[in-house]
Design a protein around this motif. Structure first.
Motif, PDB file in Angstrom:
ATOM      1  N   MET A   1      18.990  -4.578 -28.883  1.00 25.89           N
ATOM      2  CA  MET A   1      19.268  -4.956 -27.495  1.00 25.89           C
ATOM      3  C   MET A   1      20.741  -4.707 -27.197  1.00 25.89           C
ATOM      4  O   MET A   1      21.620  -5.135 -27.951  1.00 25.89           O
ATOM      5  N   PRO A   2      21.086  -4.046 -26.110  1.00 34.12           N
ATOM      6  CA  PRO A   2      22.473  -3.774 -25.794  1.00 34.12           C
ATOM      7  C   PRO A   2      23.265  -5.058 -25.644  1.00 34.12           C
ATOM      8  O   PRO A   2      22.775  -6.064 -25.145  1.00 34.12           O
ATOM      9  N   ALA A   3      24.536  -5.020 -26.045  1.00 34.31           N
ATOM     10  CA  ALA A   3      25.367  -6.222 -26.005  1.00 34.31           C
ATOM     11  C   ALA A   3      25.549  -6.720 -24.585  1.00 34.31           C
ATOM     12  O   ALA A   3      25.790  -7.902 -24.350  1.00 34.31           O
ATOM     13  N   SER A   4      25.436  -5.831 -23.595  1.00 34.11           N
ATOM     14  CA  SER A   4      25.673  -6.219 -22.208  1.00 34.11           C
ATOM     15  C   SER A   4      24.476  -6.935 -21.577  1.00 34.11           C
ATOM     16  O   SER A   4      24.568  -7.449 -20.474  1.00 34.11           O
ATOM     17  N   VAL A   5      23.330  -6.926 -22.254  1.00 31.67           N
ATOM     18  CA  VAL A   5      22.119  -7.516 -21.710  1.00 31.67           C
ATOM     19  C   VAL A   5      21.973  -8.942 -22.214  1.00 31.67           C
ATOM     20  O   VAL A   5      21.987  -9.192 -23.412  1.00 31.67           O
ATOM     21  N   SER A   6      21.850  -9.883 -21.292  1.00 31.45           N
ATOM     22  CA  SER A   6      21.686 -11.280 -21.672  1.00 31.45           C
ATOM     23  C   SER A   6      20.202 -11.616 -21.732  1.00 31.45           C
ATOM     24  O   SER A   6      19.454 -11.334 -20.787  1.00 31.45           O
ATOM     25  N   PRO A   7      19.740 -12.219 -22.818  1.00 33.79           N
ATOM     26  CA  PRO A   7      18.317 -12.534 -22.944  1.00 33.79           C
ATOM     27  C   PRO A   7      17.905 -13.670 -22.018  1.00 33.79           C
ATOM     28  O   PRO A   7      18.712 -14.497 -21.616  1.00 33.79           O
ATOM     29  N   ILE A   8      16.635 -13.678 -21.667  1.00 34.39           N
ATOM     30  CA  ILE A   8      16.051 -14.723 -20.837  1.00 34.39           C
ATOM     31  C   ILE A   8      14.935 -15.393 -21.630  1.00 34.39           C
ATOM     32  O   ILE A   8      14.114 -14.718 -22.257  1.00 34.39           O
ATOM     33  N   ARG A   9      14.921 -16.697 -21.610  1.00 36.27           N
ATOM     34  CA  ARG A   9      13.848 -17.445 -22.263  1.00 36.27           C
ATOM     35  C   ARG A   9      13.195 -18.368 -21.243  1.00 36.27           C
ATOM     36  O   ARG A   9      13.875 -19.125 -20.560  1.00 36.27           O
ATOM     37  N   LEU A  10      11.868 -18.289 -21.135  1.00 38.51           N
ATOM     38  CA  LEU A  10      11.113 -19.158 -20.242  1.00 38.51           C
ATOM     39  C   LEU A  10      10.198 -20.049 -21.077  1.00 38.51           C
ATOM     40  O   LEU A  10       9.378 -19.551 -21.858  1.00 38.51           O
ATOM     41  N   THR A  11      10.346 -21.346 -20.916  1.00 37.99           N
ATOM     42  CA  THR A  11       9.439 -22.305 -21.528  1.00 37.99           C
ATOM     43  C   THR A  11       8.473 -22.765 -20.447  1.00 37.99           C
ATOM     44  O   THR A  11       8.872 -23.411 -19.483  1.00 37.99           O
ATOM     45  N   LEU A  12       7.206 -22.413 -20.598  1.00 37.64           N
ATOM     46  CA  LEU A  12       6.200 -22.742 -19.594  1.00 37.64           C
ATOM     47  C   LEU A  12       5.386 -23.943 -20.066  1.00 37.64           C
ATOM     48  O   LEU A  12       4.815 -23.931 -21.164  1.00 37.64           O
ATOM     49  N   ILE A  13       5.353 -24.980 -19.249  1.00 35.37           N
ATOM     50  CA  ILE A  13       4.642 -26.215 -19.587  1.00 35.37           C
ATOM     51  C   ILE A  13       3.429 -26.348 -18.674  1.00 35.37           C
ATOM     52  O   ILE A  13       3.546 -26.282 -17.450  1.00 35.37           O
ATOM     53  N   SER A  14       2.261 -26.552 -19.261  1.00 31.72           N
ATOM     54  CA  SER A  14       1.059 -26.772 -18.465  1.00 31.72           C
ATOM     55  C   SER A  14       0.928 -28.254 -18.130  1.00 31.72           C
ATOM     56  O   SER A  14       1.162 -29.120 -18.981  1.00 31.72           O
ATOM     57  N   ALA A  15       0.569 -28.532 -16.907  1.00 30.38           N
ATOM     58  CA  ALA A  15       0.435 -29.916 -16.441  1.00 30.38           C
ATOM     59  C   ALA A  15      -0.733 -30.607 -17.135  1.00 30.38           C
ATOM     60  O   ALA A  15      -1.633 -29.950 -17.671  1.00 30.38           O
ATOM     61  N   PRO A  16      -0.749 -31.946 -17.128  1.00 30.11           N
ATOM     62  CA  PRO A  16      -1.879 -32.668 -17.728  1.00 30.11           C
ATOM     63  C   PRO A  16      -3.182 -32.363 -16.997  1.00 30.11           C
ATOM     64  O   PRO A  16      -3.179 -31.971 -15.827  1.00 30.11           O
ATOM     65  N   ALA A  17      -4.284 -32.582 -17.687  1.00 32.92           N
ATOM     66  CA  ALA A  17      -5.591 -32.417 -17.063  1.00 32.92           C
ATOM     67  C   ALA A  17      -5.801 -33.495 -16.008  1.00 32.92           C
ATOM     68  O   ALA A  17      -5.443 -34.655 -16.208  1.00 32.92           O
ATOM     69  N   THR A  18      -6.366 -33.120 -14.878  1.00 31.00           N
ATOM     70  CA  THR A  18      -6.674 -34.067 -13.817  1.00 31.00           C
ATOM     71  C   THR A  18      -8.167 -34.393 -13.852  1.00 31.00           C
ATOM     72  O   THR A  18      -8.951 -33.764 -14.566  1.00 31.00           O
ATOM     73  N   ARG A  19      -8.554 -35.354 -13.048  1.00 41.59           N
ATOM     74  CA  ARG A  19      -9.965 -35.737 -12.982  1.00 41.59           C
ATOM     75  C   ARG A  19     -10.818 -34.544 -12.572  1.00 41.59           C
ATOM     76  O   ARG A  19     -11.891 -34.302 -13.138  1.00 41.59           O
ATOM     77  N   GLN A  20     -10.363 -33.784 -11.581  1.00 40.79           N
ATOM     78  CA  GLN A  20     -11.139 -32.640 -11.111  1.00 40.79           C
ATOM     79  C   GLN A  20     -11.363 -31.628 -12.232  1.00 40.79           C
ATOM     80  O   GLN A  20     -12.474 -31.115 -12.403  1.00 40.79           O
ATOM     81  N   LEU A  21     -10.321 -31.343 -12.982  1.00 43.59           N
ATOM     82  CA  LEU A  21     -10.440 -30.374 -14.070  1.00 43.59           C
ATOM     83  C   LEU A  21     -11.422 -30.865 -15.120  1.00 43.59           C
ATOM     84  O   LEU A  21     -12.267 -30.112 -15.618  1.00 43.59           O
ATOM     85  N   GLN A  22     -11.346 -32.130 -15.475  1.00 46.24           N
ATOM     86  CA  GLN A  22     -12.232 -32.699 -16.477  1.00 46.24           C
ATOM     87  C   GLN A  22     -13.682 -32.720 -16.019  1.00 46.24           C
ATOM     88  O   GLN A  22     -14.599 -32.642 -16.846  1.00 46.24           O
ATOM     89  N   GLU A  23     -13.901 -32.818 -14.713  1.00 54.89           N
ATOM     90  CA  GLU A  23     -15.259 -32.905 -14.181  1.00 54.89           C
ATOM     91  C   GLU A  23     -15.798 -31.564 -13.703  1.00 54.89           C
ATOM     92  O   GLU A  23     -16.871 -31.503 -13.099  1.00 54.89           O
ATOM     93  N   GLY A  24     -15.081 -30.481 -13.988  1.00 56.42           N
ATOM     94  CA  GLY A  24     -15.565 -29.158 -13.610  1.00 56.42           C
ATOM     95  C   GLY A  24     -15.546 -28.911 -12.124  1.00 56.42           C
ATOM     96  O   GLY A  24     -16.443 -28.254 -11.570  1.00 56.42           O
ATOM     97  N   ILE A  25     -14.520 -29.439 -11.443  1.00 59.59           N
ATOM     98  CA  ILE A  25     -14.375 -29.271 -10.006  1.00 59.59           C
ATOM     99  C   ILE A  25     -13.273 -28.255  -9.726  1.00 59.59           C
ATOM    100  O   ILE A  25     -12.222 -28.281 -10.373  1.00 59.59           O
ATOM    101  N   PHE A  26     -13.507 -27.360  -8.779  1.00 53.21           N
ATOM    102  CA  PHE A  26     -12.483 -26.383  -8.425  1.00 53.21           C
ATOM    103  C   PHE A  26     -11.275 -27.118  -7.847  1.00 53.21           C
ATOM    104  O   PHE A  26     -11.388 -27.900  -6.911  1.00 53.21           O
TER     105      PHE A  26
END
Length: 207
Positions: A1-26
């Motif tokens: 990686m070229p010294a002039s390029v700064s790396p990017i790190r993304l930490t993606l967090i998934s939200a908790p399950a909701t009632r709708q998700l648990q019950e198979g609701i869109f």
């Protein structure tokens, strides 16, 4: 990686399950229930000082950010897939009323029988958002499993059908990084630590 390029790190967090998700609701714009809030109370994860925090606009992700003690900027591009006329309705209902449309939706990522948004459209907007990231350093994204799956497919330049074959549990971390030319997936579906700090694992769920 070229010294002039700064790396990017993304930490993606998934939200908790909701009632709708648990019950198979869109999913609609549902907030967190007592069970999800209790799960968040046991989480010890904290953001690093100075990290940029992004959050999707739905109530459940904004409430997750608040419970984790972070100030986040909303990113509409990271919203949940729009299920249109099916929002708030169960798979069983749709199967009874529109079996042809449901079958098409299951088989074809580009289909949109609910008149909302197809999964291909979801992947396109998430990919565009990722490619516009220019902030060097570490950022956090609090969003939905479907959005994170789309980000993984984009980061790997994987076939679009891979979207359906990725499973992510609620309250998990996915780490993707940019080296100036390409995205890389460092880890995915790592569960947030509990109150004792041990890494718990569970069978993944997908929305």
């Amino acid at each position: 990686m070229p010294a002039s390029v700064s790396p990017i790190r993304l930490t993606l967090i998934s939200a908790p399950a909701t009632r709708q998700l648990q019950e198979g609701i869109f999913l609609g714009d549902e907030g967190l229930d007592a069970s999800a809030r209790a799960q968040l109370e046991r989480v010890r994860w904290t953001a690093d000082p100075g990290q940029k925090i992004w959050v999707s606009p739905e109530a459940r992700t904004r409430e997750t950010a608040k419970a984790l003690g972070v100030n986040a900027e909303e990113a509409p591009e990271l919203r949940e897939c729009d299920f249109g006329l099916w929002r708030g309705r169960s798979l069983q209902e749709i199967h009874h009323e529109d079996p042809v449309g449901l079958r098409l939706w299951i088989q074809d990522l580009g289909s949109c029988p609910h008149r909302g948004e197809s999964f291909l459209q979801l992947m396109e907007r998430v990919g565009e958002w990722l490619d516009l990231r220019r902030e060097a350093g570490s950022c956090v994204v609090i969003t939905h499993a479907s959005v994170i799956r789309a980000a993984i497919v984009h980061a790997l330049s994987a076939p679009q059908e891979s979207f359906r074959r990725i499973e992510l549990g609620p309250l998990t971390l996915t780490d993707i990084r940019q080296n100036g030319a390409q995205w890389h997936v460092r880890s995915m579906g790592v569960r947030l630590t509990n109150a004792e700090g041990s890494a718990e694992h569970e069978e993944p769920q997908c929305d």
